[in-house]
Structure formats: structure tokens, C-alpha cells
Scaffold this motif. Structure first.
Motif, PDB file in Angstrom:
ATOM      1  N   PRO A 201      11.908  11.540 -13.394  1.00 59.98           N
ATOM      2  CA  PRO A 201      12.972  12.052 -13.088  1.00 59.98           C
ATOM      3  C   PRO A 201      14.150  11.007 -13.191  1.00 59.98           C
ATOM      4  O   PRO A 201      14.076   9.917 -12.733  1.00 59.98           O
ATOM      5  N   PRO A 202      15.345  11.484 -13.680  1.00 62.91           N
ATOM      6  CA  PRO A 202      16.456  10.479 -13.489  1.00 62.91           C
ATOM      7  C   PRO A 202      16.667   9.913 -12.285  1.00 62.91           C
ATOM      8  O   PRO A 202      16.580  10.578 -11.152  1.00 62.91           O
ATOM      9  N   VAL A 203      17.372   8.505 -12.137  1.00 64.40           N
ATOM     10  CA  VAL A 203      17.556   8.045 -10.921  1.00 64.40           C
ATOM     11  C   VAL A 203      19.042   7.557 -10.817  1.00 64.40           C
ATOM     12  O   VAL A 203      19.461   7.088 -12.050  1.00 64.40           O
ATOM     13  N   GLU A 204      19.831   7.966  -9.991  1.00 67.62           N
ATOM     14  CA  GLU A 204      21.179   7.552  -9.889  1.00 67.62           C
ATOM     15  C   GLU A 204      21.452   6.406  -9.023  1.00 67.62           C
ATOM     16  O   GLU A 204      20.775   6.313  -7.982  1.00 67.62           O
ATOM     17  N   VAL A 205      22.116   5.391  -9.945  1.00 64.16           N
ATOM     18  CA  VAL A 205      22.426   4.061  -8.987  1.00 64.16           C
ATOM     19  C   VAL A 205      23.652   3.745  -9.193  1.00 64.16           C
ATOM     20  O   VAL A 205      24.576   4.185  -9.998  1.00 64.16           O
TER      21      VAL A 205
END
Length: 230
Positions: A201-205
Motif C-alpha cells: 500500500p502507498p506510504v505518505e511521507v
């Protein structure tokens, strides 16, 4: 069959300096024998790396049981004499496939009511051999807009064999790519990896954050897998 802790009896024989050598599918164990010891029990435990913390009854180590191992460990322990050791220049075992095998050599004392195995706390009598390493390849891509303060991280893990989620973690670091597991903030994965391509799943940083994958326990999982960055 009973166990006795070596720490409870300072005079109990102990196995020292166990070494493992793997060559062409054969693992040779060698160790220092106490003078008074004529036989040992060798335990071979094929580590279920798909989750050693949730390992089933059939994969439990003899050390997981109480003082009476009973019949639950049948087939995992092998009696080996000092004479056999001399004749074979060690203890030789065939290993194939992928994964890791944990060997434990227990000093054995014979009593009227049966053998007593010496359980050591120093792990000098224990070692892990690799039956062949499976590749785990990972790729990390970043996506962000020109004026955005955050970016999206896309992680792909491609595995040759099933890999437990406990084997890997990803580390986030501000200002540069993490150099090791302790070089940033550690995050676990929430599901096991299947053979083939696994899209995380995409990870926001934050825009100046970077991510890299590492083994959670290098010696343990590094015996069974190679972690490769694409």
C-alpha cells in the motif's frame, strides 16, 4: 527423556565451540567434547521462517518443552557417540532446498531412569546453517507534485519463496537514505509476502524523507534470504 539446566550443576558437562561448515549440500558440525562425555544428542530443527513466533507443534524445538520432552520431539533428536564422531571427523548432515536449520548439540548423561540432556544457556552448543538463500528483491519509487510538501512512496517486494512479514521492515529517515535498520524510524509490514510480486500500500511521507527495506534480524533471516535492491 529429561533435561537439566547446566547452570544448576557447575560440574555438568558442556559442549564448547560448536562450528558449522556447509559444502555441496552437506553440513559438518564439530565441537569440543568434555573428557567424561561419551555421547550426545544432536537436534536438527528446520526453522519455519514463515513465522517462527507462531510455529506449529510439529516444528517446535525440543527446548520449547518442559523437563520431560516425551514423544513430541520424535525424529528431531539423534544419539551420536564419541566413536562415531571420531570415525566421521564430526557430525555430517545433508541439507537441501531453501531456509535455515538450527542445530543444537546436547551433552548426555545416562541415568537409571533414562538419558538426561544438558540444556546450556550460553548457546555455545548451538548454530544455524543455511540450506540455500532465496532472493527477495525490492524496489522503491517516489511520486510527488512540484508544490506539494509530501510525497507518496511505492514499495514493491518480489520474493522467490513465501516470506513472513516479521522478516522485513522499512526504515524512514529525514534527509537521506537509511544506512541500516537503526538509522531512522522502523515500521513493520502487516502481511506476509507471497512468491512473486507484492505491491505494498502507498506510504505518505515528508518530501525530504527516504525509505529503505532491511531485515528485522540480520543473522536470523539472512541465513535464509538475500535482500536485493533493484
Amino acid at each position: 527423556m529429561r533435561f537439566m539446566n547446566a547452570d544448576a550443576d557447575p560440574s555438568a558437562p558442556r559442549i564448547r565451540k560448536l562450528t558449522l561448515a556447509v559444502d555441496e549440500g552437506r553440513c559438518t558440525l564439530r565441537w569440543l567434547w568434555p573428557e567424561q562425555l561419551e555421547a550426545v544428542y544432536v537436534e536438527r530443527l528446520e526453522l519455519n521462517l514463515m513465522n517462527t513466533d507462531r510455529v506449529g507443534e510439529e516444528h517446535r524445538s525440543v527446548t520449547d518443552y518442559g523437563d520431560d520432552a516425551g514423544g513430541s520431539t520424535q525424529g528431531k533428536l539423534k544419539l551420536y557417540t564419541r566413536e562415531e564422531y571420531k570415525a566421521n571427523n564430526g557430525y555430517v548432515d545433508r541439507i537441501t532446498g531453501f531456509g535455515a536449520i538450527q542445530y543444537t548439540v546436547y551433552a548426555c548423561q545416562m541415568h537409571e531412569d533414562g538419558p538426561v540432556l544438558i540444556r546450556q544457556q550460553d548457546e555455545d552448543n548451538q548454530g544455524i546453517a543455511s540450506a540455500g538463500k532465496a532472493d527477495i528483491r525490492f524496489a522503491i519509487r517516489y511520486k510527488s507534485g512540484f508544490f506539494q510538501k509530501r510525497k507518496t512512496v511505492l514499495i514493491t517486494v518480489t520474493a522467490e519463496v513465501p516470506v513472513p512479514k516479521e522478516a522485513l521492515c522499512y526504515v524512514r529517515k529525514q534527509g537521506g537514505v537509511p544506512l541500516n535498520k537503526d538509522d531512522g524510524t522502523v515500521y513493520p509490514f502487516v502481511s506476509d509476502f507471497v512468491p512473486g510480486k507484492n505491491e505494498m500500500p502507498p506510504v505518505e511521507v515528508a518530501k525530504d524523507d527516504y525509505i529503505r527495506l532491511f531485515f528485522t534480524d540480520g543473522p536470523k533471516y539472512g541465513a535464509a534470504y538475500r535482500l536485493i535492491s533493484d
